[in-house]
Design an enzyme around this catalytic site. Sequence first.
Site, PDB file in Angstrom:
ATOM      1  N   ALA A 195      29.645 132.900  -0.629  1.00  0.00           N
ATOM      2  CA  ALA A 195      30.160 132.815  -1.435  1.00  0.00           C
ATOM      3  C   ALA A 195      29.528 131.776  -2.280  1.00  0.00           C
ATOM      4  O   ALA A 195      29.725 130.638  -1.578  1.00  0.00           O
ATOM      5  CB  ALA A 195      32.118 132.723  -0.597  1.00  0.00           C
TER       6      ALA A 195
ATOM      7  N   GLU B 151      31.618 130.017  -8.424  1.00  0.00           N
ATOM      8  CA  GLU B 151      32.914 129.808  -8.998  1.00  0.00           C
ATOM      9  C   GLU B 151      33.725 129.895  -9.977  1.00  0.00           C
ATOM     10  O   GLU B 151      32.750 130.470 -10.959  1.00  0.00           O
ATOM     11  CB  GLU B 151      33.393 128.207  -8.310  1.00  0.00           C
ATOM     12  CG  GLU B 151      32.552 127.865  -7.063  1.00  0.00           C
ATOM     13  CD  GLU B 151      33.434 126.481  -7.006  1.00  0.00           C
ATOM     14  OE1 GLU B 151      32.690 126.065  -5.947  1.00  0.00           O
ATOM     15  OE2 GLU B 151      33.742 125.275  -8.109  1.00  0.00           O
TER      16      GLU B 151
ATOM     17  N   GLY C 145      29.526 129.208 -13.393  1.00  0.00           N
ATOM     18  CA  GLY C 145      29.015 130.567 -12.683  1.00  0.00           C
ATOM     19  C   GLY C 145      27.614 130.408 -12.159  1.00  0.00           C
ATOM     20  O   GLY C 145      27.423 129.884 -10.973  1.00  0.00           O
TER      21      GLY C 145
ATOM     22  N   PHE D  53      33.287 136.887  -7.946  1.00  0.00           N
ATOM     23  CA  PHE D  53      32.358 137.598  -7.824  1.00  0.00           C
ATOM     24  C   PHE D  53      31.954 138.095  -6.427  1.00  0.00           C
ATOM     25  O   PHE D  53      30.518 138.304  -6.462  1.00  0.00           O
ATOM     26  CB  PHE D  53      32.187 137.407  -9.583  1.00  0.00           C
ATOM     27  CG  PHE D  53      32.521 136.855  -9.788  1.00  0.00           C
ATOM     28  CD1 PHE D  53      32.970 137.761 -10.961  1.00  0.00           C
ATOM     29  CD2 PHE D  53      31.581 135.315 -11.678  1.00  0.00           C
ATOM     30  CE1 PHE D  53      33.261 137.433 -12.290  1.00  0.00           C
ATOM     31  CE2 PHE D  53      32.270 135.641 -12.663  1.00  0.00           C
ATOM     32  CZ  PHE D  53      33.810 136.205 -12.913  1.00  0.00           C
TER      33      PHE D  53
ATOM     34  N   GLU E 122      17.267 137.217  -2.222  1.00  0.00           N
ATOM     35  CA  GLU E 122      18.162 137.923  -3.268  1.00  0.00           C
ATOM     36  C   GLU E 122      17.620 138.506  -4.120  1.00  0.00           C
ATOM     37  O   GLU E 122      17.701 139.425  -4.398  1.00  0.00           O
ATOM     38  CB  GLU E 122      19.496 136.670  -2.992  1.00  0.00           C
ATOM     39  CG  GLU E 122      20.463 137.477  -3.787  1.00  0.00           C
ATOM     40  CD  GLU E 122      20.918 136.112  -4.146  1.00  0.00           C
ATOM     41  OE1 GLU E 122      22.601 136.614  -4.533  1.00  0.00           O
ATOM     42  OE2 GLU E 122      21.769 134.956  -3.467  1.00  0.00           O
TER      43      GLU E 122
ATOM     44  N   GLN F  46      20.342 158.779 -23.372  1.00  0.00           N
ATOM     45  CA  GLN F  46      20.033 159.392 -24.410  1.00  0.00           C
ATOM     46  C   GLN F  46      19.687 160.695 -24.224  1.00  0.00           C
ATOM     47  O   GLN F  46      20.205 161.562 -25.127  1.00  0.00           O
ATOM     48  CB  GLN F  46      18.951 158.594 -25.677  1.00  0.00           C
ATOM     49  CG  GLN F  46      19.098 158.887 -26.432  1.00  0.00           C
ATOM     50  CD  GLN F  46      19.785 158.198 -27.349  1.00  0.00           C
ATOM     51  OE1 GLN F  46      20.960 157.637 -27.132  1.00  0.00           O
ATOM     52  NE2 GLN F  46      20.407 159.300 -28.827  1.00  0.00           N
TER      53      GLN F  46
ATOM     54  N   GLY G 282      21.675 134.506 -10.516  1.00  0.00           N
ATOM     55  CA  GLY G 282      21.030 133.763 -11.338  1.00  0.00           C
ATOM     56  C   GLY G 282      21.266 134.499 -12.350  1.00  0.00           C
ATOM     57  O   GLY G 282      20.168 135.723 -12.318  1.00  0.00           O
TER      58      GLY G 282
END
Length: 388
Positions: A132, A135, A139, A164, A253, A347, A375
């Site tokens: 976590a 916030e 962001g 999130f 990450e 498409q 990020g």
Amino acid sequence: MPTPGLDTYTPPWRAPEHDDLADLARDFFTREVLPHTERLLAQGHPDRDHYRRAGELGLLGLSVPEEYGGGGGGFTHEAVLLHEQTHVGESTLGLAVHSGIVTGYLVAYGSVEQKRRWLPGLCRGELVGAIAMTEPDGGSDLQAMRTRAVRDGDDYLVTGAKTFISNGSLADLVVLAVKTDPTRGAAGISLLVCEVGDEPAGFRRGRLLSKIGLHGNDTAELFFDGLRVPAANLLGGTEGLGFGQMMRQLPQERLVIGVGAVAAMQRAVELTTAYVKERTAFGKPLIGHQNTRMVLAECVTRTRVSRVFLDDCIGRHDRGELDVATAAMAKAWLTEGQCEIVDRCLQLFGGYGYTTEYPIARMYADARVQKIYGGTNEIMKELIARAL
């Protein structure tokens, strides 16, 4: 099914053990998770039993040392697992966070006692892990976080909110970024491991967030109002190390996100190639029309180039050579490619591509967040520019 232009390509880091792992992972996702997809999408989170089953099969903590219950491998093994998950179309289990990120923090920064306490449970799937950082008002600006941890004897009292958070509603263990000294900016950030499986006083899970995609992937808000966390749960043993710890782990990450992006590109090309060979228009299969062939040629080329770049980054990371800027390049360029390729493939499905009856529609909705979490891509470009 093979991907044209990719089926003859073998990553330079791949060994027979990776192929065996891929077979095991593919079988698990296909046989034991995918049949439950519609139910999991409706409930908004995965089943805890699927984490436990993945642990039984040895699919969790692949890069965790064996002495702590893991597989004793490296990031290449995590990459194979995550590739197979996305490639078969499984999007509910938060393994990228649980096993690709949370265990990495504990292995890198945990004390021996902390590793013995938490890693075996994570590797068995008995504990679900989350991290976590983000916030409601912050962001991607981690230095602006407001969640506080104030020392009170042998504990910290934590107050604040995070949003999130992947795996948030199921998490038993949360690696939490907090301000232990709000006067020192980045130097005042620390990481605490919060044990929240029993819903302790001072901790509350918010609503499951309603999202445009990844409907079965658990994403929640977390609230802290005087949560008491033992000081022994501080990662690194000293306050103020958190920002540096996150900066050293974020390249992995971002590489995890890149793995998912390339796997999605590959799946989109495969699904679309199969569809245009069966669907007819103006008296012949869609593949017989020049525009279809040109679009697919461009998509498979972009996928091949992306795969080679990703594998170079994976090899660098496995050798301890992946730098911040290159990881940012991978995250930004690969996720941009994912969104572009899925859009172009959709498409070619015409109106059917806009219905959830076809997997390409769900892939389209799922792809968009890839350019945001880990990020934003705008932040990635700033990191790249700083390295020039």
